[in-house]
Design an enzyme around this catalytic site. Structure first.
Site, PDB file in Angstrom:
ATOM      1  N   ASP A 259       0.866  -1.194   0.000  1.00  0.00           N
ATOM      2  CA  ASP A 259       0.000   0.000   0.000  1.00  0.00           C
ATOM      3  C   ASP A 259       0.894   1.233   0.000  1.00  0.00           C
ATOM      4  O   ASP A 259       1.846   1.325   0.789  1.00  0.00           O
ATOM      5  CB  ASP A 259      -0.901  -0.008   1.239  1.00  0.00           C
ATOM      6  CG  ASP A 259      -1.932   1.105   1.202  1.00  0.00           C
ATOM      7  OD1 ASP A 259      -3.120   0.809   0.994  1.00  0.00           O
ATOM      8  OD2 ASP A 259      -1.536   2.289   1.362  1.00  0.00           O
ATOM      9  N   GLU A 302      -4.547   2.342  -4.537  1.00  0.00           N
ATOM     10  CA  GLU A 302      -3.072   2.398  -4.431  1.00  0.00           C
ATOM     11  C   GLU A 302      -2.586   1.168  -3.698  1.00  0.00           C
ATOM     12  O   GLU A 302      -1.607   1.204  -2.964  1.00  0.00           O
ATOM     13  CB  GLU A 302      -2.588   3.692  -3.747  1.00  0.00           C
ATOM     14  CG  GLU A 302      -3.553   4.367  -2.822  1.00  0.00           C
ATOM     15  CD  GLU A 302      -3.693   3.652  -1.479  1.00  0.00           C
ATOM     16  OE1 GLU A 302      -4.585   2.773  -1.423  1.00  0.00           O
ATOM     17  OE2 GLU A 302      -2.949   3.947  -0.530  1.00  0.00           O
TER      18      GLU A 302
HETATM   19  P1  GH3 Z   1      -1.994   5.489   4.049  1.00  0.00           P
HETATM   20  O1  GH3 Z   1      -0.538   5.766   4.189  1.00  0.00           O
HETATM   21  O2  GH3 Z   1      -2.628   5.311   5.394  1.00  0.00           O
HETATM   22  O3  GH3 Z   1      -2.261   4.379   3.126  1.00  0.00           O
HETATM   23  O4  GH3 Z   1      -2.623   6.822   3.478  1.00  0.00           O
HETATM   24  P2  GH3 Z   1      -3.192   7.038   2.026  1.00  0.00           P
HETATM   25  O5  GH3 Z   1      -3.351   8.518   1.818  1.00  0.00           O
HETATM   26  O6  GH3 Z   1      -2.305   6.355   1.027  1.00  0.00           O
HETATM   27  O7  GH3 Z   1      -4.559   6.265   2.067  1.00  0.00           O
HETATM   28  P3  GH3 Z   1      -6.015   6.734   1.798  1.00  0.00           P
HETATM   29  O8  GH3 Z   1      -6.822   5.471   1.738  1.00  0.00           O
HETATM   30  O9  GH3 Z   1      -6.452   7.787   2.729  1.00  0.00           O
HETATM   31  O10 GH3 Z   1      -5.968   7.371   0.323  1.00  0.00           O
HETATM   32  C1  GH3 Z   1      -5.797   6.636  -0.822  1.00  0.00           C
HETATM   33  C2  GH3 Z   1      -5.806   7.602  -1.956  1.00  0.00           C
HETATM   34  O11 GH3 Z   1      -5.524   6.962  -3.195  1.00  0.00           O
HETATM   35  C3  GH3 Z   1      -7.157   8.281  -2.152  1.00  0.00           C
HETATM   36  C4  GH3 Z   1      -7.407   8.262  -3.624  1.00  0.00           C
HETATM   37  O12 GH3 Z   1      -7.651   9.550  -4.107  1.00  0.00           O
HETATM   38  C5  GH3 Z   1      -6.111   7.749  -4.210  1.00  0.00           C
HETATM   39  N1  GH3 Z   1      -6.331   6.955  -5.376  1.00  0.00           N
HETATM   40  C6  GH3 Z   1      -7.020   5.793  -5.507  1.00  0.00           C
HETATM   41  N2  GH3 Z   1      -6.985   5.358  -6.778  1.00  0.00           N
HETATM   42  C7  GH3 Z   1      -6.259   6.241  -7.490  1.00  0.00           C
HETATM   43  C8  GH3 Z   1      -5.866   6.335  -8.866  1.00  0.00           C
HETATM   44  O13 GH3 Z   1      -6.167   5.493  -9.707  1.00  0.00           O
HETATM   45  N3  GH3 Z   1      -5.111   7.403  -9.234  1.00  0.00           N
HETATM   46  C9  GH3 Z   1      -4.746   8.347  -8.319  1.00  0.00           C
HETATM   47  N4  GH3 Z   1      -4.000   9.373  -8.723  1.00  0.00           N
HETATM   48  N5  GH3 Z   1      -5.108   8.284  -7.045  1.00  0.00           N
HETATM   49  C10 GH3 Z   1      -5.843   7.250  -6.615  1.00  0.00           C
HETATM   50 MG    MG Z   2      -2.162   4.237   1.116  1.00  0.00          MG
HETATM   51 MG    MG Z   3      -5.002   1.991   0.795  1.00  0.00          MG
END
Ligand code: GH3
Ligand code: MG
Ligand code: MG
Length: 392
Positions: A259, A302
């Site tokens: 992650d 992610e």
């Molecule tokens: P943590 O270290 O606790 O994992 O914090 P985090 O910010 O990585 O986790 P969180 O679940 O709060 O956020 C995940 C983010 O990933 C939110 C979302 O906008 C982003 N995300 C998800 N899919 C995609 C994608 O396909 N492209 C992009 N650019 N961002 C994405």
């Molecule tokens: Mg994350």
């Molecule tokens: Mg995550």
């Protein structure tokens, strides 16, 4: 059967086939094999028209018609090769040999050397055999059935063209005078069988197109479009298969969950496009470290999962550490300046005898959250259901 009527009917049907394959090649330009098939049909059609005019025009047209027949078969070979081998032909000798053969035939033809038809007939028979051999050796799923069918058509074509070559040597040794053969039923009916086999060949070419489109669809259904990694469904299928195999054979199986740390912050600071770029770079880095027998998938936004068949806990830990370090050290190029990310990694091992892939995923997830808990950018291992997570 009247020679002229036969040729007219044949030209009409081959024109329809050429249009059909040509349009399909145009609509599916990425499928290079179809271009070779279309080119082979165009050359074959020109050959047919010239052959139909035999006796009414200059004998030079007969010479070109005979040459175009071999050229058309060679183009068809390149098309078939594209579908089953998937790599460009690096050797130049086949094209050189073809060029030399055509030049030699033209020279002997104009020098009125008897039996010169063999210069084309023998390579024609050999090329049929080579094409069939290639298909039988390289035809992997989803091309196996269509490859075998096409090889059968090619072997039949080889048999009939051998018969015609023998007939030519016995009765029509002078290729500039083959219009004398037009009233010979052996010549005409064997020509009709060749036309029949050519029709089958076009159906086989359509079969290759359908198999290729099926392959593309199946691949799209298994792949994540942003990163090119497998998708969740594909890794779940692989996990089901690999856990069953490992439990049956008593071999190791490791699962890794990845992650990205604070990814939301990266998105907020640099924008979503930068985030996408980082995910693509991460996938490339991981793929460069894994073996082809490993499975790597994007399971969420992610989040990524890896299956390592045959790897014990130590080997898997080393791989996880290499992935973590490589990502942490990587400068991801971006318009506004290099991006940096780190990842938290959870790792677990299949625990015989009654472990399941769902339980493994849960453990790997728990280990990954443990790594987050302990400050991110690290690997955490949870070896079996009763063992506490250990962090390195
Ligand atoms: P943590 O270290 O606790 O994992 O914090 P985090 O910010 O990585 O986790 P969180 O679940 O709060 O956020 C995940 C983010 O990933 C939110 C979302 O906008 C982003 N995300 C998800 N899919 C995609 C994608 O396909 N492209 C992009 N650019 N961002 C994405
Ligand atoms: Mg994350
Ligand atoms: Mg995550």
């Amino acid at each position: 059967m009247h020679y002229g009527t036969f040729f007219f009917a044949n030209i009409v049907s081959v024109t329809a086939f050429t249009l059909c394959i040509g349009l399909l090649a145009l609509w599916n330009r990425r499928i290079i094999g179809m271009r070779w098939f279309a080119a082979s049909l165009v050359v074959g059609l020109i050959k047919l028209v010239l052959q139909g005019l035999e006796g009414h025009t200059s004998t030079a047209f007969s010479m070109v018609a005979n040459e175009f027949y071999l050229l058309s078969l060679f183009m068809q070979y390149l098309g078939l090769r594209w579908f089953v081998v998937r790599q460009p032909m690096r050797d130049y000798w086949p094209s050189t040999a073809l060029g030399l053969t055509l030049a030699l035939y033209a020279t002997l033809f104009f020098a009125h050397v008897p039996y010169s038809g063999n210069v084309l007939n023998i390579p024609f028979v050999i090329l049929c055999a080579l094409s069939a051999h290639l298909l039988l050796r390289e035809g992997q799923p989803p091309f196996t059935v269509i490859s075998r069918l096409t090889a059968a058509v090619l072997l039949a074509t080889m048999a009939v063209s051998t018969y015609r070559a023998v007939l030519t040597n016995l009765c029509y040794q002078r290729p500039w005078e083959t219009f004398h053969a037009h009233n010979d039923p052996r010549w005409l009916y064997s020509l009709a069988v060749m036309a029949f086999l050519a029709t089958f060949m076009v159906l086989c070419q359509l079969g290759f197109l359908v198999a290729e489109l099926q392959r593309e669809l199946a691949e799209q259904a298994r792949t994540d479009s942003l990163t090119g990694a497998l998708n969740r469904r594909a890794i779940e299928d692989a996990a089901l298969r690999e856990t069953a195999r490992s439990l049956r054979h008593g071999s190791n199986l490791c699962m890794i969950m990845i992650d990205v740390d604070n990814f939301k912050m990266l998105n907020d600071k640099h924008g979503h496009i930068a985030g996408d770029r980082a995910l693509q770079a991460l996938a490339l880095t991981v793929q460069s470290i894994l073996r082809v027998s490993d499975f790597f998938a994007r399971t969420g936004g992610e989040e990524f999962a890896i299956l390592l068949p045959g790897a014990d806990a130590d080997a898997a830990f080393n791989i996880a550490e290499r992935i973590r370090t490589a990502i942490a050290l990587h400068d991801i190029p971006y318009e506004t300046g290099p991006l940096h990310i780190t990842v938290s990694i959870g790792l677990t091992l299949l625990a015989a005898p009654d472990d399941t892939w769902e339980a493994m995923m849960r453990r790997a997830d728990a280990a990954m959250y443990e790594a987050k808990h302990r400050g991110r950018n690290q690997v955490s291992t949870l070896l079996c259901p009763d063992t506490a997570a250990t962090v390195a």
